[in-house]
Structure formats: C-alpha cells, structure tokens
Scaffold this motif. Structure first.
Motif, short mmCIF file in Angstrom:
data_model
loop_
_atom_site.label_atom_id
_atom_site.label_comp_id
_atom_site.label_asym_id
_atom_site.label_seq_id
_atom_site.Cartn_x
_atom_site.Cartn_y
_atom_site.Cartn_z
N UNK A 1 0.84 -1.20 0.00
CA UNK A 1 0.00 0.00 0.00
C UNK A 1 0.88 1.26 0.00
N UNK A 2 1.76 1.35 -0.99
CA UNK A 2 2.64 2.51 -1.15
C UNK A 2 2.72 2.83 -2.63
N UNK A 3 3.24 4.02 -2.97
CA UNK A 3 3.36 4.38 -4.38
C UNK A 3 4.83 4.60 -4.73
N UNK A 4 5.09 4.99 -5.97
CA UNK A 4 6.46 5.09 -6.46
C UNK A 4 7.24 6.21 -5.77
N UNK A 5 6.57 7.14 -5.12
CA UNK A 5 7.30 8.16 -4.38
C UNK A 5 8.09 7.54 -3.23
N UNK A 6 7.60 6.40 -2.73
CA UNK A 6 8.33 5.67 -1.70
C UNK A 6 9.68 5.21 -2.23
N UNK A 7 9.71 4.75 -3.47
CA UNK A 7 10.96 4.33 -4.10
C UNK A 7 11.92 5.50 -4.17
N UNK A 8 11.44 6.65 -4.63
CA UNK A 8 12.30 7.83 -4.75
C UNK A 8 12.88 8.24 -3.40
N UNK A 9 12.05 8.17 -2.36
CA UNK A 9 12.52 8.54 -1.02
C UNK A 9 13.63 7.62 -0.56
N UNK A 10 13.45 6.32 -0.75
CA UNK A 10 14.46 5.35 -0.31
C UNK A 10 15.73 5.44 -1.15
N UNK A 11 15.58 5.70 -2.43
CA UNK A 11 16.76 5.87 -3.29
C UNK A 11 17.56 7.08 -2.83
N UNK A 12 16.88 8.17 -2.51
CA UNK A 12 17.56 9.38 -2.05
C UNK A 12 18.35 9.11 -0.76
N UNK A 13 17.74 8.35 0.16
CA UNK A 13 18.43 8.03 1.41
C UNK A 13 19.65 7.16 1.15
N UNK A 14 19.50 6.17 0.26
CA UNK A 14 20.63 5.28 -0.02
C UNK A 14 21.78 6.02 -0.67
N UNK A 15 21.48 6.95 -1.55
CA UNK A 15 22.55 7.74 -2.18
C UNK A 15 23.42 8.41 -1.13
N UNK A 16 22.75 8.97 -0.10
CA UNK A 16 23.49 9.67 0.94
C UNK A 16 24.21 8.71 1.87
N UNK A 17 23.50 7.68 2.33
CA UNK A 17 24.09 6.75 3.31
C UNK A 17 25.25 5.95 2.72
N UNK A 18 25.11 5.55 1.44
CA UNK A 18 26.12 4.70 0.82
C UNK A 18 27.06 5.46 -0.11
N UNK A 19 26.85 6.77 -0.18
CA UNK A 19 27.69 7.62 -1.05
C UNK A 19 27.73 7.07 -2.47
N UNK A 20 26.55 6.86 -3.00
CA UNK A 20 26.44 6.31 -4.36
C UNK A 20 26.47 7.44 -5.40
N UNK A 21 27.52 8.25 -5.28
CA UNK A 21 27.72 9.36 -6.20
C UNK A 21 28.92 9.14 -7.10
N UNK A 22 29.46 7.93 -7.07
CA UNK A 22 30.63 7.61 -7.88
C UNK A 22 31.93 7.62 -7.12
N UNK A 23 31.93 8.21 -5.91
CA UNK A 23 33.18 8.33 -5.15
C UNK A 23 33.78 6.97 -4.79
N UNK A 24 32.91 5.97 -4.57
CA UNK A 24 33.36 4.63 -4.19
C UNK A 24 33.24 3.62 -5.32
N UNK A 25 33.12 4.12 -6.54
CA UNK A 25 33.09 3.21 -7.69
C UNK A 25 31.71 2.83 -8.17
#
Length: 229
Positions: free
Chosen positions: A185-209
């Motif tokens: 019972x969630x929509x695709x905005x939930x995906x965007x929110x979790x992706x945004x958090x993972x980018x920050x927590x895991x530094x998925x900006x290319x710095x770690x490959x």
C-alpha cells in the motif's frame, strides 16, 4: 540471529526471552501489535515469534502486515494456546511459516527456529563484495569500507536488489513490485525517497566506484564508474 518477540503476558515473555538468549539469539520484545509494527518499520529482524491473541489485535494481523509490506523473506513462527485445526489453518494461511502450541518447551522452540531458518534458506544467501561495499545477506549487514552502515529493513532490501542487478535499467514500478511487493500500500514516491536516502548513506555518487543514476521519467540504473576518471 536477531528475533522480534510479540507476547503480552509478561511472565511468558520473560521466559521466552531467557530461552532465546540461552540459544545465542538477540531479542527485542513487544507487548502489543502496534509496538511491533512500529519497530518493524525501522528495524531489521531475522525471525518473528508472534503470540496469536494480543490486547490490540492478533498475530495474524501482524503476519499479514509483514507479508504485504516486508515480503516473504522473514521467517515467522506463531505461538498459540489453541491447538484446534481452524486456528492452525488460519495461522498458516495468513502467511506464518510454522506454529507452536503453548506452553512451548525450550528445546522444541529453539529447534523449530533452526528448522524454519534452514528450510527457508537451505543453501544460504550470498555475501556480495563489490569494491568498497560488502553486502552480507544472511546477516542483514551492509558495510562500506569495512564499516557497517545503519539501514532500515527496506533500505537494506533495496540495496541488495540494486547490488544484484548492476547496470540494469530499473523502473520505479519494477523496484516497487520486487522490493515492497505487488500488494504493498505505497506508491512510487516511496521508491524515490528510499533511493535518495541510499545515495546519501552509501555515497552512491561515484566516489566509491558505484553510482545510482536517475533515468528521467522512468526509474534508476545502478552503474559501476571509473573512480580515477
């Protein structure tokens, strides 16, 4: 193994806590369905042990919430004082993996936990090592440069799915169905929110490959990048 225990009777809860700890498990105990559901939204557990009748609901309602929101990867054992066929069928039909009739016995309880875990994960799940990241699926642990990263249950499951599907174009609907489940019972905005958090927590900006890239109007792609570049 980290276990969530739902039991409203204080004496039975304390006894089960003792038994589980003697079996080398860590335990978080809850007295109402609301307390457990709130915990499941932010914590990761390897197994759930649920009383069937609670002051504010039933173990079956918790099982249903778990299956709809967290999927089928978490083993669930129901404890019930009723051994009639209708209750057993209802417990298993709601999505539980096994049941025990109260009063449970220590060795049987520990044996059932071990049996359910073996049955649901017969070959073990992999440890994914990708550059600076190590994803230990069996232990529900993700490390970055050998340092564990604190993730919610869904953040971890989304991370596992991304690391298992590098280089693939993944739509928001695809991620929603495969990580949250088709009946969530969630929509695709939930995906965007979790992706945004993972980018920050895991530094998925290319710095770690690795880089988690948005694909405009569609979804995301998880790609390896050349750090030196």
């Amino acid at each position: 193994m980290h276990i969530a225990l739902l039991e409203d009777d204080v004496d039975q809860r304390d006894l089960a806590l003792l038994w589980l700890q003697c079996g080398a498990h860590t335990v978080s105990a809850f007295g109402t369905t609301a307390e457990m559901v709130d915990a499941l939204k932010v914590q990761r557990f390897d197994l759930l042990l649920l009383d069937w009748m609670l002051p504010d609901g039933t173990g079956g309602e918790v099982v249903q919430w778990v299956r709809e929101n967290l999927g089928w990867s978490i083993p669930i054992i129901v404890l019930t004082s009723r051994d009639d066929e209708a209750t057993v069928v209802q417990a298993l039909g709601s999505g539980a993996d096994d049941y025990l009739v109260k009063p449970a016995k220590q060795l049987e309880l520990l044996a059932r936990i071990a049996s359910v875990t073996r049955r649901l994960k017969p070959g073990g799940l992999p440890v994914l090592r990708m550059g600076a990241y190590e994803v230990d699926v069996p232990q529900h642990r993700l490390s970055m440069d050998k340092v564990p990263v604190s993730l919610t249950q869904k953040e971890f499951e989304l991370s596992v799915y991304l690391f298992q599907n590098p280089g693939k174009l993944l739509s928001r609907d695809h991620l929603l169905n495969n990580v949250w489940g088709v009946n969530a019972d969630v929509d695709t905005r939930t995906v965007d929110t979790h992706v945004s958090r993972l980018r920050k927590k895991l530094r998925l900006d290319g710095a770690n490959g690795w880089k988690l890239l948005p694909v405009y109007g569609y979804g995301y792609r998880f790609d390896r990048v050349d750090v030196a570049a």
